[in-house]
Design a protein around this motif. Sequence first.
Motif, PDB file in Angstrom:
ATOM      1  N   MET B   1       0.718  -1.177  -0.080  1.00 59.77           N
ATOM      2  CA  MET B   1      -0.731  -0.057  -0.317  1.00 59.77           C
ATOM      3  C   MET B   1       1.189   1.595   0.302  1.00 59.77           C
ATOM      4  O   MET B   1       1.933   1.162   0.509  1.00 59.77           O
ATOM      5  N   LYS B   2       0.205   2.252  -0.821  1.00 58.04           N
ATOM      6  CA  LYS B   2       1.278   3.183  -1.063  1.00 58.04           C
ATOM      7  C   LYS B   2       1.039   4.204   0.774  1.00 58.04           C
ATOM      8  O   LYS B   2      -0.072   4.270   0.782  1.00 58.04           O
ATOM      9  N   ASP B   5      -1.897   6.728   0.484  1.00 53.24           N
ATOM     10  CA  ASP B   5      -3.361   5.175   0.306  1.00 53.24           C
ATOM     11  C   ASP B   5      -3.476   5.250   1.654  1.00 53.24           C
ATOM     12  O   ASP B   5      -4.277   5.068   2.685  1.00 53.24           O
ATOM     13  N   SER B   8      -4.997   8.158   2.965  1.00 49.35           N
ATOM     14  CA  SER B   8      -6.137   8.324   3.120  1.00 49.35           C
ATOM     15  C   SER B   8      -6.956   7.471   3.371  1.00 49.35           C
ATOM     16  O   SER B   8      -8.331   7.889   3.836  1.00 49.35           O
ATOM     17  N   SER B   9      -6.423   6.267   3.708  1.00 43.59           N
ATOM     18  CA  SER B   9      -7.156   5.256   4.242  1.00 43.59           C
ATOM     19  C   SER B   9      -7.751   5.345   5.608  1.00 43.59           C
ATOM     20  O   SER B   9      -8.517   4.838   6.657  1.00 43.59           O
ATOM     21  N   ARG B  16     -14.947   7.229  10.810  1.00 46.12           N
ATOM     22  CA  ARG B  16     -16.139   6.050  10.569  1.00 46.12           C
ATOM     23  C   ARG B  16     -16.988   6.464  11.899  1.00 46.12           C
ATOM     24  O   ARG B  16     -18.203   6.206  12.064  1.00 46.12           O
ATOM     25  N   LYS B 323     -12.032  -8.012  11.532  1.00 47.13           N
ATOM     26  CA  LYS B 323     -12.521  -8.829  10.172  1.00 47.13           C
ATOM     27  C   LYS B 323     -11.354  -7.875   9.523  1.00 47.13           C
ATOM     28  O   LYS B 323     -10.638  -8.813   8.109  1.00 47.13           O
ATOM     29  N   GLU B 324     -11.806  -6.537   8.793  1.00 39.02           N
ATOM     30  CA  GLU B 324     -10.916  -6.003   7.838  1.00 39.02           C
ATOM     31  C   GLU B 324      -9.519  -6.521   7.827  1.00 39.02           C
ATOM     32  O   GLU B 324      -9.127  -6.929   6.889  1.00 39.02           O
ATOM     33  N   LEU B 327      -8.734  -9.573   6.536  1.00 41.79           N
ATOM     34  CA  LEU B 327      -9.380  -9.777   5.394  1.00 41.79           C
ATOM     35  C   LEU B 327      -7.897  -9.014   4.552  1.00 41.79           C
ATOM     36  O   LEU B 327      -7.278  -9.705   3.584  1.00 41.79           O
ATOM     37  N   MET B 328      -7.492  -7.805   5.335  1.00 40.23           N
ATOM     38  CA  MET B 328      -5.888  -7.308   4.237  1.00 40.23           C
ATOM     39  C   MET B 328      -4.695  -8.475   4.406  1.00 40.23           C
ATOM     40  O   MET B 328      -4.200  -7.855   3.855  1.00 40.23           O
ATOM     41  N   LYS B 329      -4.635  -8.780   5.698  1.00 38.84           N
ATOM     42  CA  LYS B 329      -3.299  -9.130   5.715  1.00 38.84           C
ATOM     43  C   LYS B 329      -3.748 -10.623   4.974  1.00 38.84           C
ATOM     44  O   LYS B 329      -2.643 -10.929   4.278  1.00 38.84           O
ATOM     45  N   MET B 331      -4.871 -11.328   2.540  1.00 34.54           N
ATOM     46  CA  MET B 331      -4.987 -10.081   1.057  1.00 34.54           C
ATOM     47  C   MET B 331      -3.674  -9.910   0.379  1.00 34.54           C
ATOM     48  O   MET B 331      -3.180  -9.096  -0.630  1.00 34.54           O
ATOM     49  N   MET B 333      -1.388  -7.950   2.872  1.00 32.45           N
ATOM     50  CA  MET B 333      -0.377  -6.404   3.548  1.00 32.45           C
ATOM     51  C   MET B 333       0.210  -6.796   4.883  1.00 32.45           C
ATOM     52  O   MET B 333      -0.050  -7.783   5.186  1.00 32.45           O
ATOM     53  N   LEU B 424     -10.450 -13.633  10.187  1.00 28.95           N
ATOM     54  CA  LEU B 424     -11.308 -13.800   9.907  1.00 28.95           C
ATOM     55  C   LEU B 424     -11.991 -14.406  10.781  1.00 28.95           C
ATOM     56  O   LEU B 424     -13.837 -14.305  10.323  1.00 28.95           O
ATOM     57  N   GLU B 427     -15.812 -13.160  16.035  1.00 27.91           N
ATOM     58  CA  GLU B 427     -17.603 -12.478  15.980  1.00 27.91           C
ATOM     59  C   GLU B 427     -18.031 -11.646  16.715  1.00 27.91           C
ATOM     60  O   GLU B 427     -17.042 -11.587  17.983  1.00 27.91           O
TER      61      GLU B 427
END
Lengths: 227, 427
Positions: B1-2, B5, B8-9, B16, B323-324, B327-329, B331, B333, B424, B427
């Motif tokens: 990830m730059k 990014d 901005s993330s 949020r 979870k997010e 997911l990123m890991k 994928m 990250m 992931l 719960e």
Amino acid sequence: MNSVVGVKSLNKIYGKNDSAFAALKDINIDIKHGESVAIVGKSGSGKSTLMHLLALLDSPTDGEIIINGKKSSKLSRREKDILRNKQFGFVFQQFFLNANNTVLDNVILPLKIAGIGRRERNARGLQALNDVELGSKANNKANNLSGGEKQRVVIARALINNPSIIFADEPTGNLDSVTGEKIEEILFSLNKNKNITLIIVTHDHELAGRCGRQIRMKDGMIVEGEK
Amino acid sequence: MKLSDIISSATSNMFRSKVRTGLTILAIFIGAFTITLTVGISSGVTTYLDKQVSNVGAKNVLIIRRKVEVNMSNVLKKYEPDQKSNSAQAALLSAMLNDSDVAKIKTQSDLSNFYAVSAVSPSYISGTNGDKYQVATQPFIDGSQFELITGKLVSGKDAQSEILLPSVMVSGLGFSSNDDAIGKTVEFGIKTPAGVMKTVSAVITGVQQESLITQGGVFVNIPLQTKLLAIQYEGAPVEIAHRYIGVTAEFDSALSKDEVKTIKNSLADKGYLANTVEDQIGIIKQIIDAITYVLIFFGCIALLAASIGIVNTLFMSVQERTKEIGLMKAMGMSRIKVFLLFSVEAMMLGFWGSLLGALAAIGVGRIANNIASDTFLKDLPGFALTDFPVLYVAAIIFVVMLIAFLAGTLPSRRAANQDPIEALRYE
């Protein structure tokens, strides 16, 4: 055909000493490029553990996993990260979409992680959404989609890096039979048309039946499909 | 990830949960506001004091007085003819220097241009319109410099009687403007010991700005001082006439601080207290500094509390986004990027909190400046109560961001260390 995923005498043991539990026992698998493989078995049979190991999300206690000819034990953490990012696509039963982000933002997440520029990733994201016939919903909030649509978004996300393997964990588990059917069609057409290797974990016999090969597991061992 | 990014993330993640973020920023805001305002006031006052010292210019002038120790105890002390009384009341009188003191001081090496300063109390001053006003005078020591609004400094010895007039007196004495006063003559009234009022006239050479050092007094040159003294002590015995409040003396401006200190110590051994103008103002500075430190300390406590708020906010954020993160890991990250994603969010909280706090402090400072210069600081032109150097404000924001980063390392590490499979499944 070349082998994309190879597994040699793989063992996975959780815990130590008295409380040790062998989740996988002496697994040997060889999956060729472009194959579609279903891993089936009851819950607790070790099928999910096997998939996590194949996807390099977990490390085996012993044995070797070979991805595209490379031994995973020889890969650094960073190399594994890059491999998962570039070669693998993931489809999960619970979707794992960021509810508040747009559909497009969800789809391009792997490209963002890869460090690809905004313009290129948005273009590729729209392309992937068009592939699953959701181009028109690119700017909707992910939360506002139906279950079937969500799973199509997940597939678009899995596709966006042009992966060589898609790992799908119960891809139709949360869907009704009609939408489930549609998801299956998309997955198998990807397998056929783009020659993407498909590894599906499921206990849906019908879905498993459509795969080229079934690996049946029981108590951490393969009882049918490959020894 | 730059990096762009990640930033901005992190920013969009921050917003949020708006209420939670808002409250955390508010906590940082309070700390940053307190510190910025404190630093602003301290800087404003210090800048003013420094300007005052540089205005006076005579950095190489020592003001030497008698060292007086006031005896506050109630113990009865025996009278001794040689010893000065040191009760509180007598202290003022005994603090005066006499000729033998002056002679003693003059033996001090490394000092030159000694001048014994007597207290002169003229009864009044009057200008062209003849109105009489009370007046306080101070002798103008050669080498001193003042910020003049107009005109020039008075000349030293062997000149005519000349004065520097504070700007507040200009219109009262009947002059139409500061420039109008230059070259005009004023008259001092002063009584002899016998009670006879006599007058001395003097020419205004300059109009000076009000400041802490001038303290609203009229500066008279040495010839005028001498004339006034002659009337004040007309016919008085030498013991009375030759009393001085202090002696001024010059030292070589090339002397180091330590060398000046040696002179001071040597005078102290003889029973005299020697200070430069800078020393005298330094006392005010020390008080200001002490207040500043206390307020900054309070600001830091506020920031400490705020940083605990940051830790809390981010822990909740990590929990919510388990979870997010998983997911990123999954994928691909990397850990360091996950760590950065949350650290940057922490720094963003610090950045916005401190930026808003600093801006609010600057805003309040500006308003306070306006109010102050119209009211209690009216007589001190050129004094901005608060002053916010860009570098200070930038440093405050930087330090707050650093604190936020450090506070964020704990939750960020937890995020970075998450196992994607566990995450992931969470719960």
